[in-house]
Design a protein around this motif. Structure first.
Motif, PDB file in Angstrom:
ATOM      1  N   GLN A  96      52.962  19.417  33.826  1.00 58.59           N
ATOM      2  CA  GLN A  96      51.539  19.682  33.661  1.00 58.59           C
ATOM      3  C   GLN A  96      51.210  20.213  32.273  1.00 58.59           C
ATOM      4  OE1 GLN A  96      48.146  21.464  36.603  1.00 58.59           O
ATOM      5  NE2 GLN A  96      49.988  22.677  36.370  1.00 58.59           N
ATOM      6  N   ASP A 124      46.561  10.147  26.174  1.00 54.34           N
ATOM      7  CA  ASP A 124      45.316  10.796  25.769  1.00 54.34           C
ATOM      8  C   ASP A 124      45.339  11.148  24.286  1.00 54.34           C
ATOM      9  OD1 ASP A 124      47.043  12.924  25.589  1.00 54.34           O
ATOM     10  OD2 ASP A 124      46.102  14.093  27.194  1.00 54.34           O
ATOM     11  N   ARG A 145      49.779  12.608  25.561  1.00 51.37           N
ATOM     12  CA  ARG A 145      50.342  12.861  26.882  1.00 51.37           C
ATOM     13  C   ARG A 145      50.058  11.689  27.813  1.00 51.37           C
ATOM     14  NH1 ARG A 145      47.404  18.629  27.308  1.00 51.37           N
ATOM     15  NH2 ARG A 145      45.713  17.166  26.822  1.00 51.37           N
ATOM     16  N   ARG A 175      48.883  13.018  33.970  1.00 53.37           N
ATOM     17  CA  ARG A 175      47.740  13.933  33.988  1.00 53.37           C
ATOM     18  C   ARG A 175      46.865  13.684  35.218  1.00 53.37           C
ATOM     19  NH1 ARG A 175      47.720  18.147  30.838  1.00 53.37           N
ATOM     20  NH2 ARG A 175      45.509  18.011  30.319  1.00 53.37           N
ATOM     21  N   TRP A 185      48.700  15.145  38.305  1.00 56.66           N
ATOM     22  CA  TRP A 185      48.569  16.603  38.361  1.00 56.66           C
ATOM     23  C   TRP A 185      47.120  17.007  38.656  1.00 56.66           C
ATOM     24  CZ3 TRP A 185      52.479  19.624  39.062  1.00 56.66           C
ATOM     25  CH2 TRP A 185      53.729  19.310  38.537  1.00 56.66           C
ATOM     26  N   GLY A 186      46.179  16.289  38.091  1.00 58.35           N
ATOM     27  CA  GLY A 186      44.772  16.610  38.312  1.00 58.35           C
ATOM     28  C   GLY A 186      44.328  16.408  39.746  1.00 58.35           C
ATOM     29  N   VAL A 225      44.931  21.244  35.225  1.00 62.96           N
ATOM     30  CA  VAL A 225      44.205  20.032  34.882  1.00 62.96           C
ATOM     31  C   VAL A 225      43.568  19.469  36.145  1.00 62.96           C
ATOM     32  CG1 VAL A 225      46.276  18.612  35.165  1.00 62.96           C
ATOM     33  CG2 VAL A 225      44.368  17.754  33.816  1.00 62.96           C
ATOM     34  N   ILE A 275      39.722  16.200  32.643  1.00 66.45           N
ATOM     35  CA  ILE A 275      40.111  15.036  31.838  1.00 66.45           C
ATOM     36  C   ILE A 275      38.877  14.328  31.309  1.00 66.45           C
ATOM     37  CG2 ILE A 275      41.302  12.809  31.863  1.00 66.45           C
ATOM     38  CD1 ILE A 275      43.150  13.915  34.005  1.00 66.45           C
TER      39      ILE A 275
END
Length: 302
Positions: free
Chosen positions: A62, A85, A89, A94, A97-98, A251, A256
């Protein structure tokens, strides 16, 4: 004489269990007929499984370090199916994890709303027409007329931004609608024969509310909560988009989106994927909620 009584009681219990099982099977059968609801349920099961297994399936942690050499890698690139991004990453990691924050906010926030709304609506409906009912409904109406999102922004801005504060604030501001539904159910159920019989046998008000009437009002509560989870997810995404969401390294999909809006030209996919995830999740919850409502509707029983 004791044996026949025991046998009769056991038979009654078995018949009650068989009746409940039959009702459950009817519910499952009616729900399965709604193809969109089934698809929505499968989508939600997949998303929550991904969120639960995030530490094992995400290719990056993360708090992955910045990799300037891999900035704005487009989707479908080797090792980066959704691209990277502005910090290099992996966007798929992402997103995985988000999902943990975005999906958990909906359930926890609605859990808070269901507890508050059910409690307030139950008490107001049971004492309908009294000063207790009037006071509780005026409080609910006062909260309901306030623009919820602006209230969320104000409260979260005053408090320290965190996932838990967001969950609690969304839940505390979302209960009036549920309270109205529960109150309406109680106003109808408190005059039924089973309620009058329990009252005649000496049941206390609390026992009547929580043991006899509330279980019969569970169905509309479940339907309303399911339909409102999507709204809670959208509220969290909106707060995160404004920079009032969970602070880094946490996140969420909304976070994001917030970061990606500054890099729309360099990486348009950065906003596309989280936006699509939010859209699909909210739509899936709506499909499931509609399916549960139709399956519980007595008019649709076969």
């Amino acid at each position: 004489m004791a044996a026949p009584n025991l046998n009769t009681e056991a038979q009654d219990q078995l018949q009650g269990l068989a009746h409940e099982e039959s009702q459950f099977r009817q519910f499952v059968r009616r729900f399965a007929r709604n193809k969109l609801a089934v698809v929505g349920l499968l989508v939600l099961l997949f998303l929550y499984t991904v969120a639960f297994l995030a530490p094992y399936i995400a290719s990056e942690p993360q708090d992955a370090p910045v990799n300037t050499a891999a900035r704005f890698v487009p989707p479908l690139s080797p090792g980066h199916p959704l691209g990277t991004d502005n910090m290099g990453r992996d966007l798929l990691s992402r997103m995985i994890w988000g999902s943990r924050i975005s999906l958990s906010v909906g359930f926890v926030a609605m859990g808070v709303a269901v507890v508050l709304g059910s409690l307030v609506g139950a008490v107001a409906g049971y004492y309908g027409g009294t000063w207790i009912d009037i006071l509780l409904m005026r409080i609910a109406e006062a909260i309901d007329v306030i623009p919820v999102f602006f209230l969320l922004v104000t409260v979260v801005a005053v408090l320290k931004p965190s996932v838990y504060n967001i969950m609690v604030v969304i839940g505390v501001t979302s209960w009036p609608g549920l309270a109205y539904i529960v109150r309406g159910q109680f106003l109808s159920l408190r005059q039924r024969d089973f309620t009058e019989a329990s009252r005649a046998m000496g049941a206390t008000d609390s026992r009547l509310i929580f043991r006899h009437i509330l279980p019969n009002a569970v169905a509309p509560i479940i339907v309303s909560a399911t339909l409102r989870i999507g709204g809670a997810i959208l509220s969290e995404a909106g707060l995160s988009f404004l920079g009032l969401g969970a602070p880094p390294p946490s996140v969420s999909w909304g976070q994001i989106l917030s970061v990606s809006r500054s890099f729309l030209k360099q990486g348009p996919w950065l906003m596309f994927w989280p936006g699509l995830a939010i859209f699909i999740t909210v739509l899936a919850f709506n499909f499931v909620g509609d399916g549960i409502r139709d399956a519980l509707d007595p008019k649709l029983k076969r």
